[in-house]
Design a protein around this motif. Structure first.
Motif, mmCIF file in Angstrom:
data_model
loop_
_atom_site.group_PDB
_atom_site.id
_atom_site.type_symbol
_atom_site.label_atom_id
_atom_site.label_comp_id
_atom_site.label_asym_id
_atom_site.label_seq_id
_atom_site.Cartn_x
_atom_site.Cartn_y
_atom_site.Cartn_z
ATOM 1 N N MET A 1 -16.702 60.572 -55.830
ATOM 2 C CA MET A 1 -15.537 60.331 -56.651
ATOM 3 C C MET A 1 -14.376 59.858 -55.771
ATOM 4 O O MET A 1 -14.121 60.415 -54.714
ATOM 5 C CB MET A 1 -15.163 61.598 -57.406
ATOM 6 N N LYS A 2 -13.677 58.864 -56.206
ATOM 7 C CA LYS A 2 -12.545 58.292 -55.475
ATOM 8 C C LYS A 2 -11.314 59.189 -55.596
ATOM 9 O O LYS A 2 -10.950 59.607 -56.688
ATOM 10 C CB LYS A 2 -12.250 56.899 -56.050
ATOM 11 N N LYS A 3 -10.690 59.473 -54.432
ATOM 12 C CA LYS A 3 -9.492 60.307 -54.417
ATOM 13 C C LYS A 3 -8.411 59.588 -53.612
ATOM 14 O O LYS A 3 -8.623 59.200 -52.463
ATOM 15 C CB LYS A 3 -9.806 61.656 -53.770
ATOM 16 N N VAL A 4 -7.239 59.412 -54.201
ATOM 17 C CA VAL A 4 -6.117 58.780 -53.525
ATOM 18 C C VAL A 4 -5.429 59.808 -52.636
ATOM 19 O O VAL A 4 -5.149 60.920 -53.070
ATOM 20 C CB VAL A 4 -5.125 58.179 -54.550
ATOM 21 N N ILE A 5 -5.169 59.411 -51.393
ATOM 22 C CA ILE A 5 -4.494 60.281 -50.423
ATOM 23 C C ILE A 5 -3.066 59.776 -50.254
ATOM 24 O O ILE A 5 -2.838 58.576 -50.060
ATOM 25 C CB ILE A 5 -5.215 60.255 -49.060
ATOM 26 N N HIS A 6 -2.110 60.701 -50.327
ATOM 27 C CA HIS A 6 -0.701 60.345 -50.138
ATOM 28 C C HIS A 6 -0.001 61.445 -49.353
ATOM 29 O O HIS A 6 -0.268 62.623 -49.546
ATOM 30 C CB HIS A 6 0.019 60.177 -51.485
ATOM 31 N N THR A 7 0.895 61.017 -48.457
ATOM 32 C CA THR A 7 1.736 61.960 -47.740
ATOM 33 C C THR A 7 3.121 61.375 -47.551
ATOM 34 O O THR A 7 3.259 60.163 -47.328
ATOM 35 C CB THR A 7 1.138 62.338 -46.367
ATOM 36 N N ASP A 8 4.125 62.211 -47.636
ATOM 37 C CA ASP A 8 5.491 61.780 -47.362
ATOM 38 C C ASP A 8 5.751 61.654 -45.863
ATOM 39 O O ASP A 8 6.802 61.185 -45.448
ATOM 40 C CB ASP A 8 6.500 62.764 -47.972
ATOM 41 N N ASN A 9 4.783 62.086 -45.036
ATOM 42 C CA ASN A 9 4.912 61.994 -43.586
ATOM 43 C C ASN A 9 4.521 60.625 -43.041
ATOM 44 O O ASN A 9 4.569 60.397 -41.832
ATOM 45 C CB ASN A 9 4.069 63.084 -42.911
ATOM 46 N N ALA A 10 4.095 59.728 -43.924
ATOM 47 C CA ALA A 10 3.799 58.340 -43.569
ATOM 48 C C ALA A 10 4.622 57.454 -44.499
ATOM 49 O O ALA A 10 5.064 57.897 -45.563
ATOM 50 C CB ALA A 10 2.306 58.045 -43.719
ATOM 51 N N PRO A 11 4.839 56.195 -44.103
ATOM 52 C CA PRO A 11 5.650 55.305 -44.947
ATOM 53 C C PRO A 11 5.061 55.122 -46.342
ATOM 54 O O PRO A 11 3.837 55.120 -46.517
ATOM 55 C CB PRO A 11 5.618 53.980 -44.187
ATOM 56 N N LYS A 12 5.950 54.974 -47.302
ATOM 57 C CA LYS A 12 5.530 54.641 -48.658
ATOM 58 C C LYS A 12 4.892 53.258 -48.637
ATOM 59 O O LYS A 12 5.254 52.407 -47.824
ATOM 60 C CB LYS A 12 6.738 54.625 -49.590
ATOM 61 N N ALA A 13 3.966 53.023 -49.524
ATOM 62 C CA ALA A 13 3.323 51.716 -49.619
ATOM 63 C C ALA A 13 4.373 50.650 -49.935
ATOM 64 O O ALA A 13 5.270 50.882 -50.737
ATOM 65 C CB ALA A 13 2.256 51.743 -50.701
ATOM 66 N N VAL A 14 4.254 49.491 -49.288
ATOM 67 C CA VAL A 14 5.196 48.400 -49.542
ATOM 68 C C VAL A 14 4.632 47.419 -50.566
ATOM 69 O O VAL A 14 5.155 46.329 -50.737
ATOM 70 C CB VAL A 14 5.595 47.668 -48.233
ATOM 71 N N GLY A 15 3.576 47.823 -51.237
ATOM 72 C CA GLY A 15 2.954 46.989 -52.264
ATOM 73 C C GLY A 15 2.068 47.855 -53.142
ATOM 74 O O GLY A 15 2.079 49.088 -53.041
ATOM 75 N N PRO A 16 1.257 47.207 -53.983
ATOM 76 C CA PRO A 16 0.390 47.957 -54.897
ATOM 77 C C PRO A 16 -0.898 48.426 -54.214
ATOM 78 O O PRO A 16 -1.971 47.870 -54.422
ATOM 79 C CB PRO A 16 0.113 46.948 -56.015
ATOM 80 N N TYR A 17 -0.769 49.433 -53.349
ATOM 81 C CA TYR A 17 -1.926 50.002 -52.666
ATOM 82 C C TYR A 17 -1.650 51.460 -52.336
ATOM 83 O O TYR A 17 -0.515 51.911 -52.366
ATOM 84 C CB TYR A 17 -2.279 49.216 -51.394
ATOM 85 N N SER A 18 -2.715 52.183 -52.000
ATOM 86 C CA SER A 18 -2.611 53.591 -51.606
ATOM 87 C C SER A 18 -2.577 53.687 -50.089
ATOM 88 O O SER A 18 -3.128 52.839 -49.392
ATOM 89 C CB SER A 18 -3.824 54.364 -52.127
#
Length: 125
Positions: A1-18
């Motif tokens: 199953m696909k899981k999106v990983i996000h952290t505020d400790n890395a830059p926010k995406a500058v486009g439509p990607y995870s």
């Protein structure tokens, strides 16, 4: 199953990607550039500092995915000037003392936000 990983400790995406997508035991990380995640400011100064920032951003994404540099199996480095190869390599090598991952380095005409280096990684648990 696909899981999106996000952290505020890395830059926010500058486009439509995870920042990263986990699929099974693999973590597919989007390319990181020299953006300070705290201020969202882009750094386009010396290549050594840019590369250090990129590697810290990669570390943050790996950590959010429950992994670290030892889990990386493949990297791709994009640089705007092959004359910067030695400096980028010097910083990069500090993160891979034993069993470095497979790697490609590609010279490109330009990168997002006017930076000079972008690195993407593929990690496996």
């Amino acid at each position: 199953m696909k899981k999106v990983i996000h952290t505020d400790n890395a830059p926010k995406a500058v486009g439509p990607y995870s920042q990263a997508v986990q699929m099974g035991d693999f973590l597919f990380c989007s390319g990181q550039i020299s953006i300070d995640p705290k201020t969202n400011e882009v750094f386009t100064g010396d290549i050594k500092t840019q590369t250090q920032m990129v590697m810290k951003n990669i570390e943050a994404v790996l950590t959010a995915g429950g992994m670290n540099f030892s889990n990386i199996v493949k990297t791709t480095i994009f640089i705007t000037n092959m004359n910067d190869f030695a400096t980028v390599n010097e910083v990069y090598a500090q993160y891979f003392k034993d069993a470095p991952p497979a790697r490609s380095t590609v010279a490109v005409a330009g990168l997002p936000k006017g930076v000079n280096v972008e690195i993407e990684v593929l990690a496996h648990r």
